[in-house]
Every structure is written in structure tokens, then in C-alpha cells.
Write an enzyme that holds these catalytic residues in place. Structure first.
Site, PDB file in Angstrom:
ATOM      1  CG  HIS A 147      -1.929   0.994   1.359  1.00 13.32           C
ATOM      2  ND1 HIS A 147      -1.674   2.301   1.726  1.00 13.32           N
ATOM      3  CD2 HIS A 147      -3.278   0.924   1.171  1.00 13.32           C
ATOM      4  CE1 HIS A 147      -2.803   2.979   1.754  1.00 13.32           C
ATOM      5  NE2 HIS A 147      -3.793   2.169   1.415  1.00 13.32           N
ATOM      6  CD  GLN A 149      -6.632  -4.626   3.618  1.00 12.20           C
ATOM      7  OE1 GLN A 149      -7.540  -5.449   3.569  1.00 12.20           O
ATOM      8  NE2 GLN A 149      -6.858  -3.329   3.623  1.00 12.20           N
ATOM      9  CB  CYS A 165      -3.724   3.235  -1.579  1.00  9.81           C
ATOM     10  SG  CYS A 165      -4.846   4.616  -1.326  1.00  9.81           S
ATOM     11  CG  ASP A 195       0.483  -2.485   6.304  1.00  6.86           C
ATOM     12  OD1 ASP A 195      -0.473  -2.637   7.086  1.00  6.86           O
ATOM     13  OD2 ASP A 195       0.407  -1.809   5.266  1.00  6.86           O
ATOM     14  CE  LYS A 228      -7.779  -0.832   6.340  1.00  8.41           C
ATOM     15  NZ  LYS A 228      -8.155  -0.374   5.004  1.00  8.41           N
TER      16      LYS A 228
END
Length: 404
Positions: free
Chosen positions: A121, A201, A362, A198, A224
Site C-alpha cells: 500500500h 489487511q 493505493c 503492515d 478494518k
């Protein structure tokens, strides 16, 4: 037994209509929906506890502080951090990444190297580019293949004694690919590099164990995970957080201030300048409680069934191509119809009450790799159903008929 229709009753927004049609919400990779149990916590906070924290001797301040710190402990337990002070509450994943990148400005030097992946991202690309500009370090990229997987042999070749940091997402937001982060972390540590993962997600689908992963930094966003926007977390190993300088100056992050010198507070407050999103932090804890009540193994199994079903149904449409075909992926499908712009497909689907995301998500380097302007992305959560997928499939067929 997982009863999706009972679960759906927890989400008020799922009963509304869009353009006269029942809402089919397939934009979960951007933001998940919020259950009533979390909404009630937000209302309760502002109705009964609203006060600034850590500073007041009065009852409301003490009660709000207790709720906020209890939320931190819930997040610590969920991610299995060793200490609660290794959990820094931030405004979200982007804030968390920038905090770490800023900290390494005082550690990196010219000719050092940092590694990101081609699946990132923009939030996990731009801060490192800015870091390289400030320090003279060099950014290296792990390439991807046509299936949307990282080429791990190339990662091996990129690692060297110059490598100081490796940054990779756990799951690609654009393609749903689950990256082999265990191997990535282990190999980086062998040459002395730190690793940031990261998890924006992954956390809606997987329950990461940061101690088992032995990761140095792990970041996530509440919105999320059935929580509110504007709050997230940075997990950092205690030794790393002690090495990094504060990201922002202000109240709360200090031990003592004079005009001659300021000393900084201990963890976690060193990185939490100013009044935080108190209600958001408390609601983040409530959202984690809600998802754990359902169970992440149950969630993963159900969402995998949705992914398999949707993949099979969508591929029956002539001219539809799916991007991101890794065997190890989560419930995200990025696709295009031959000769039709994804924005046009998304616009028609919206008229049918179907919420999907269109564009480059993104993650523009991924789209450049495939030589496409973007994709239509349908992302599924545990409150979605196969009947909703059927509605999506019929909507895509209608869009194809109208736009061809």
C-alpha cells in the site's frame, strides 16, 4: 455452528437500502462495518465517561483512564505482546508506520539499505521513500510475479549486510495475497535487519502472535476490525521503542519540561503526545472482544468458503479476469471485465446497491505491473453471504451487458 444471519443482526447498516436496493457491502478491505455492541460502547463513553485521561484527579478522568488502559491490555493480549507498554495507540496504520520511519531517521546513514515489497500500500512505500531522502539510504523492492506473489528468491538476493530494515504487508490489500512473513522475518533477522509488518489487511482475518512471529514492529487499524476510524496501534519490541526518539512533542509524552531541557516519559506515553482518541481506543478494545467472541478460526473458515464460491461464480463470466491468484490468499477478489473501465463497472454496481472499491487501491505499482488502470475489488467479511455474492455476479453480468 456459525449462523451468519444471526451475526448480521448485530450490524444495523446491513439492513439499509442504497438506491432502493438492499445494501450489499463488499468494501470491507477499505473499512469494515461496526456492530451494535461497539456502537453501544461509543455511546456509553460519551454519555457517561467523557473526560481527558491520565491527568485528572476527578472521578470521570480516572474512570476514562481505566477504560482506555484496559483497552490497551485487550490489544496486548490479542496480539500476544509481552508488555502492555509495547502497544502504542495511534490514529491508524499510516500513523504507526510514519512513527517508525521518523524514528529511524536518526539511526540510518548513507549507503544503508531498506527493503519493501512490490505488493505494498502507498502507506508502506511513501514514508520509506521520504526516509531515504532524509538519510541517503537506498530503497530496494522485492518483485512480484503474475500470480501476485512475492519472488522470494529475489528477496534472498536483496538481503545483505547493508540491509537495516524490511517492511512488508502481511496481506495485500489489492490482491488478497498472504505473504510468507515468517520466512521474511527469519531471513532478515539473520543478517541483523529489523522488520515491520503492515497488518492492516490481515488483522480482520488472522490473529497474529507477535512473539511467535518474533517481529520487531506490527501495525494495524481498528476500522478494518469492526472498530471506529481514527484509531490503530503500533506494536514494537520494548528494546526498539526505547531506541527510537519521540515522533511528536507535547503533553503526556514528557517526564519533565524546563526551557533548558526536556526529558521524555516512559513507554508507551513517550509516543502518545497530546489528547488521544480516547473513545476510539476503548471502542477498539470492544471490537477485538466482539471478533474474539466469534473466533478467528471460525471467521477464517467461513470467509474462505465465500472466497472459493465467489471466485468460481465470477470466473464463469466470459471476459472476466481476476488479478491475484495466489493459492494462499484471503477473501479479496480484484477483477476486470475485458475492454471496460473498472470505474464504470463500479458505478453500475452502486446503482444496484452493491458497494465495491474501484481504482488502484493505493497500490499503484501493482496496477503498473499488470499494465491496467485499476481493478474492481470485492472484499468479503464474515457477515457477508453467498446470496449476496449471487447478487454481485448478476450485477457484473448486467454491467457487462450495458457497457459492452
Amino acid at each position: 455452528m456459525f449462523k451468519v444471519h444471526d451475526i448480521r443482526k448485530d450490524f444495523p447498516i446491513l439492513s439499509r437500502k442504497v438506491n432502493g436496493k438492499p445494501l450489499v457491502y463488499f468494501d470491507n478491505a477499505a473499512t469494515s462495518q461496526t456492530p451494535q455492541q461497539v456502537i453501544d460502547v461509543i455511546v456509553d463513553y460519551y454519555s457517561n465517561y467523557n473526560a481527558n485521561i491520565h491527568r485528572g484527579v476527578h472521578t470521570l478522568s480516572q474512570e476514562a483512564t481505566d477504560l482506555y488502559e484496559q483497552a490497551r491490555q485487550k490489544i496486548q493480549a490479542h496480539f500476544n505482546a509481552k508488555f502492555s507498554h509495547e502497544i502504542i495507540l495511534t490514529s491508524g496504520t499510516t500513523h504507526s508506520i510514519n512513527l517508525v520511519a521518523n524514528g529511524f531517521s536518526s539511526i540510518l546513514k548513507k549507503d544503508d539499505e531498506i527493503i519493501v515489497s512490490a505488493l505494498e500500500h502507498h502507506s508502506n512505500i511513501v514514508p520509506w521513500q521520504m526516509l531515504c531522502e532524509r538519510t541517503g539510504a537506498t530503497l530496494k523492492v522485492i518483485p512480484m510475479n503474475q500470480e501476485g506473489e512475492l519472488v522470494m528468491t529475489e528477496y534472498d538476493n536483496l538481503l545483505s549486510e547493508k540491509t537495516k530494515l524490511v517492511f512488508v504487508n502481511h496481506i495485500s490489500n489489492a490482491l488478497g495475497t498472504i505473504n510468507p512473513i515468517e520466512s521474511i522475518i527469519e531471513k532478515a533477522h539473520k543478517i541483523g535487519a529489523a522488520v515491520l509488518i503492515d497488518g492492516a489487511q490481515s488483522c480482520p482475518h488472522i490473529k497474529p502472535d507477535v512473539q511467535k512471529l518474533d517481529v520487531d514492529f506490527y501495525v494495524a487499524s481498528a476500522h478494518k476490525m469492526c472498530g471506529p476510524t481514527g484509531v490503530g496501534m503500533l506494536y514494537g519490541k520494548e528494546e526498539w521503542l526505547n531506541k527510537l526518539p519521540p515522533y511528536q512533542g507535547g503533553g503526556e509524552m514528557i517526564a519533565e519540561v524546563t526551557f533548558e531541557k526536556t526529558t521524555y516519559a516512559a513507554l508507551p506515553h513517550k509516543f502518545e503526545a497530546g489528547t488521544p482518541n480516547i473513545c476510539g481506543g476503548i471502542a477498539f478494545g470492544a471490537a477485538i472482544d466482539y471478533m474474539n467472541t466469534i473466533g478467528f478460526d471460525v471467521i477464517a473458515s467461513y470467509e474462505h468458503d465465500l472466497l472459493d464460491y465467489a471466485t468460481k461464480k465470477l470466473l464463469e463470466i466470459d471476459g472476466l479476469k481476476i488479478y491475484g491468484t495466489s493459492k494462499n490468499k484471503t477473501s479479496v477478489i480484484s477483477f476486470n471485465l475485458k475492454g471496460i473501465h473498472p470505474y464504470d463497472v463500479g458505478t453500475i454496481l452502486d446503482k444496484l446497491g452493491i458497494a465495491v472499491r474501484t481504482g488502484h487501491h493505493c497500490a499503484q505499482p501493482i496496477m503498473d505491473y499488470f499494465k491496467i488502470p485499476g481493478t474492481v475489488r470485492a472484499s468479503f467479511s464474515f457477515y457477508n453471504t453467498k446470496s449476496e455474492i449471487d447478487i454481485l455476479v448478476e450485477g457484473v453480468k448486467k454491467a457487462k451487458m450495458m457497457l459492452s
